[in-house]
Design a protein around this motif. Sequence first.
Motif, PDB file in Angstrom:
ATOM      1  N   LYS A 157      62.303  36.314  47.257  1.00 42.45           N
ATOM      2  CA  LYS A 157      62.486  37.919  46.151  1.00 42.45           C
ATOM      3  C   LYS A 157      62.400  38.538  47.075  1.00 42.45           C
ATOM      4  O   LYS A 157      61.523  39.710  48.151  1.00 42.45           O
ATOM      5  N   THR A 160      58.975  41.003  49.032  1.00 42.12           N
ATOM      6  CA  THR A 160      58.413  40.246  50.165  1.00 42.12           C
ATOM      7  C   THR A 160      57.858  40.597  51.022  1.00 42.12           C
ATOM      8  O   THR A 160      58.441  40.902  52.012  1.00 42.12           O
ATOM      9  N   ARG A 327      54.996  50.784  47.182  1.00 40.69           N
ATOM     10  CA  ARG A 327      54.895  49.277  47.199  1.00 40.69           C
ATOM     11  C   ARG A 327      56.172  49.536  45.645  1.00 40.69           C
ATOM     12  O   ARG A 327      56.522  49.178  45.210  1.00 40.69           O
ATOM     13  N   LYS A 328      56.372  50.738  45.086  1.00 44.70           N
ATOM     14  CA  LYS A 328      56.614  50.146  43.767  1.00 44.70           C
ATOM     15  C   LYS A 328      57.740  50.666  44.019  1.00 44.70           C
ATOM     16  O   LYS A 328      59.552  50.162  43.575  1.00 44.70           O
ATOM     17  N   GLN A 332      57.243  45.836  45.881  1.00 49.53           N
ATOM     18  CA  GLN A 332      56.192  44.924  46.332  1.00 49.53           C
ATOM     19  C   GLN A 332      55.326  44.563  45.375  1.00 49.53           C
ATOM     20  O   GLN A 332      54.875  45.136  44.462  1.00 49.53           O
ATOM     21  N   LYS A 333      54.496  43.517  45.762  1.00 51.34           N
ATOM     22  CA  LYS A 333      53.138  42.964  44.464  1.00 51.34           C
ATOM     23  C   LYS A 333      52.238  44.257  44.309  1.00 51.34           C
ATOM     24  O   LYS A 333      52.297  44.636  45.577  1.00 51.34           O
ATOM     25  N   GLU A 334      51.204  44.325  43.731  1.00 52.03           N
ATOM     26  CA  GLU A 334      50.132  45.399  43.859  1.00 52.03           C
ATOM     27  C   GLU A 334      48.621  44.043  44.824  1.00 52.03           C
ATOM     28  O   GLU A 334      49.466  42.655  44.751  1.00 52.03           O
ATOM     29  N   VAL A 336      46.230  41.847  45.991  1.00 56.38           N
ATOM     30  CA  VAL A 336      45.297  40.610  44.717  1.00 56.38           C
ATOM     31  C   VAL A 336      44.079  41.738  44.138  1.00 56.38           C
ATOM     32  O   VAL A 336      43.623  42.358  45.128  1.00 56.38           O
ATOM     33  N   THR A 408      40.397  44.915  43.992  1.00 56.18           N
ATOM     34  CA  THR A 408      41.440  44.661  44.781  1.00 56.18           C
ATOM     35  C   THR A 408      40.819  45.148  46.041  1.00 56.18           C
ATOM     36  O   THR A 408      39.618  45.562  46.087  1.00 56.18           O
TER      37      THR A 408
END
Length: 410
Positions: A157, A160, A327-328, A332-334, A336, A408
């Motif tokens: 995706k 990534t 990231r936004k 990207q994912k936030e 973990v 986080t």
Amino acid sequence: MRLLKVDKIEEARCKLLEAAGEKVPDTECTGFMESCGRILAQDIPAAENVPGFRKSTVDGYAVMAKNTQGVTDSIPVFLEVVGEVLMGQSPGIDIRDGQAVYVPTGGMLPDGADAVVMIEYVEKFDENSIAVYDSVSPGRNVILEGEDLADGDVFLKKGTVLRPQEIGLMPSAGISEVPVFMPWSISVISTGDEIVAAGQEMKKGQTRDINTYSLSAAAEKHGFRITEKTAVKDGRESVREAIRKAMSSSDVVLVSGGSSQGEKDFTAEVMDELSDGGVFTHGIAIKPGKPTIIGYDSKSSTILAGLPGHPVAALMIFELFIAWLYRKLTGQKEPVKTAARMTENIASAGGKATCILLELREGEDGIYDAIPVLGRSGIMTTMTRADGYTVTGTDAEGLREGEIVAVTLF
């Protein structure tokens, strides 16, 4: 200009996104072996089936499953062996009723076969036949063509961050090049008469430069490209010239120090003058990090950020705003988060969100214990002892012992 009109975290983020929301990084194509750590710029579909043929998951004999029905370890079935499959080659054999073909792990199944009997359940009867002591159903010990990926399936995706496992998957799906985002370029400027660079002799009253190095490392960790890192003495014109020069070659300019209301703290005024959009945030309701400056210049397409001089505060603000925006905009994912249980009561700053650094230790019931790492925002060792952080709400009174929090991870 008016200083320190405090925004909440979400208010400051909304202003930043509104001002710089069109600053999506450019893209480029790169070979898959050069893409580790890069960020995918679009979804990637498989160019072929994975696997490209039916293959065995074990060493054994390819058979028609129906020929093994009713078989037990005391009542075998006898099958004619009509050949052997070689690795990397097409079988060139069709199986008919009552026949079997030897196939190694990963080998291609011959047409007509729909299952594989493990070699442990087979005994040679003579040179051309075997006794089978296991009843197998259709599909047993077989991976079907396209079972992992079908041609055209999106398997990676946009957004990534490519890891070794994605690198390994790409060539198996017929992918040799991928589109990735080009990293933002960033300049890091530390200000202050007291700052001494690494390796230089230090006098009483002076301070080793921390922010230039820690912020540069944080930027590289998030995939930015460092254009310049420098320290400049306090002085309106020297700071102004350093920012102006950096704007010509950087997507982001970070300035640490000079963000509060002291006599020499003119960073906000300089950034306001140099940017056509001006400074839109000067003060955030967060501890540490209240005297943060954020502005944007649309002509040069440069984000300007004035960070507190305290090292912990500077790093936290970078993570919560600059890295967050990157990231936004790249999908990207936030980071973990993990659940952990507070080991003691911690008060938060009234009217401010509070970043609480936490050390994690394995708890007795499988949930981590969250141990607060206490210390002022100017003490860098608090960050090195912490495994992550949690942020309290603006109106929260604090965290209670035994409370479960989302941590986080750094």
